[in-house]
Design an enzyme around this catalytic site. Structure first.
Site, short mmCIF file in Angstrom:
data_model
loop_
_atom_site.label_atom_id
_atom_site.label_comp_id
_atom_site.label_asym_id
_atom_site.label_seq_id
_atom_site.Cartn_x
_atom_site.Cartn_y
_atom_site.Cartn_z
CB ILE A 45 -0.94 -0.02 1.24
CG1 ILE A 45 -1.83 1.23 1.32
CG2 ILE A 45 -0.17 -0.18 2.54
CD1 ILE A 45 -2.88 1.15 2.46
CB SER A 46 1.15 4.25 -2.13
OG SER A 46 1.09 3.54 -3.34
CB ALA A 47 4.14 6.33 1.84
#
Ligand code: SAH
Length: 208
Positions: free
Chosen positions: A51-53
């Site tokens: 999951i992207s930052a």
């Protein structure tokens, strides 16, 4: 976390701030990771993906300039979190169509999006490197995996005047590009250096 992103200038608009405050990121990760949900870091979500930052999600949302009613194509559903943030920004009049190559991630994302109450997001299992012609054209395209180059089908499926944000480069690192389609012209702006998992598919990288 949102206050910090605002102080760093990553969140600039009240709309993106509101969306980031509203979406429950903990619903998009596994239970054992939940204590880390509101830290500004990418997290593992299975199948070797992340999951992207939050700062990356906010930055992409700001540069896409999403408004109510937009129809958006996302490549790389992953957890569904970025789709949820975009769903907040396009409202109930808008739609997000998001493509994921891993069936297991798509199923989990569908459940999380449902649990969080996002009914304007459609998750499709398919190779996003060739886009999704069935619903084209799109006002915005958000690519959340690193491509070797801008895939032609995505440019074709972008509405005239539309904006695509896409990481382009080698496997290890990419440049986040903001691509604007203006008639026959394509304007590209480099937003900086980023690291995303690879876009794997017909117009992407080959599977290893
Ligand atoms: N937007 C996601 C980030 C997920 S990471 C989130 O908010 O969680 C990128 C995702 O792109 C991975 O899940 C990976 O499986 C997916 N992906 C890679 N190549 C793809 C392709 N050709 N089509 C669709 N999804 C792809």
């Amino acid at each position: 976390m949102v206050a910090q992103l605002k102080a760093r200038g990553i969140i600039a608009s009240p709309e993106v701030e509101k969306a980031m405050l509203k979406v429950p990121r903990h619903l998009f990760i596994s239970e054992d990771m939940r204590p880390l949900a509101y830290r500004d870091a990418p997290l593992a979500i299975g199948e070797g993906q992340t999951i992207s930052a939050p700062h990356m999600v906010a930055m992409m949302a700001e540069s896409l300039a999403l408004i109510n009613g937009h129809k958006v194509l996302e490549i790389g559903t992953g957890s569904g979190y970025n789709a949820a943030v975009m769903a907040e920004l396009v409202g109930s009049e808008g739609r997000i169509i998001t493509l994921e190559r891993h069936g297991s991630l798509a199923e989990k994302a569908k459940r999380s999006l449902h649990e969080a109450g996002y009914e304007n997001v459609t998750v499709v299992v398919s190779d996003g490197s060739i886009g999704y012609a069935l619903e084209a054209p799109y006002d915005r395209i958000s690519v959340t995996c690193g491509a070797p180059r801008v895939p032609m089908p995505l440019l074709d499926q972008l509405q005239d005047g539309g904006v695509m944000v896409i990481p382009v480069g080698v496997l290890e690192h990419q440049s986040l590009l903001r691509v604007v389609k203006k008639g026959e012209e394509v304007l590209t702006e480099d937003l900086g250096s980023v690291v995303f998992v690879p876009l794997i598919g017909e117009k992407g990288h080959r599977p290893s």
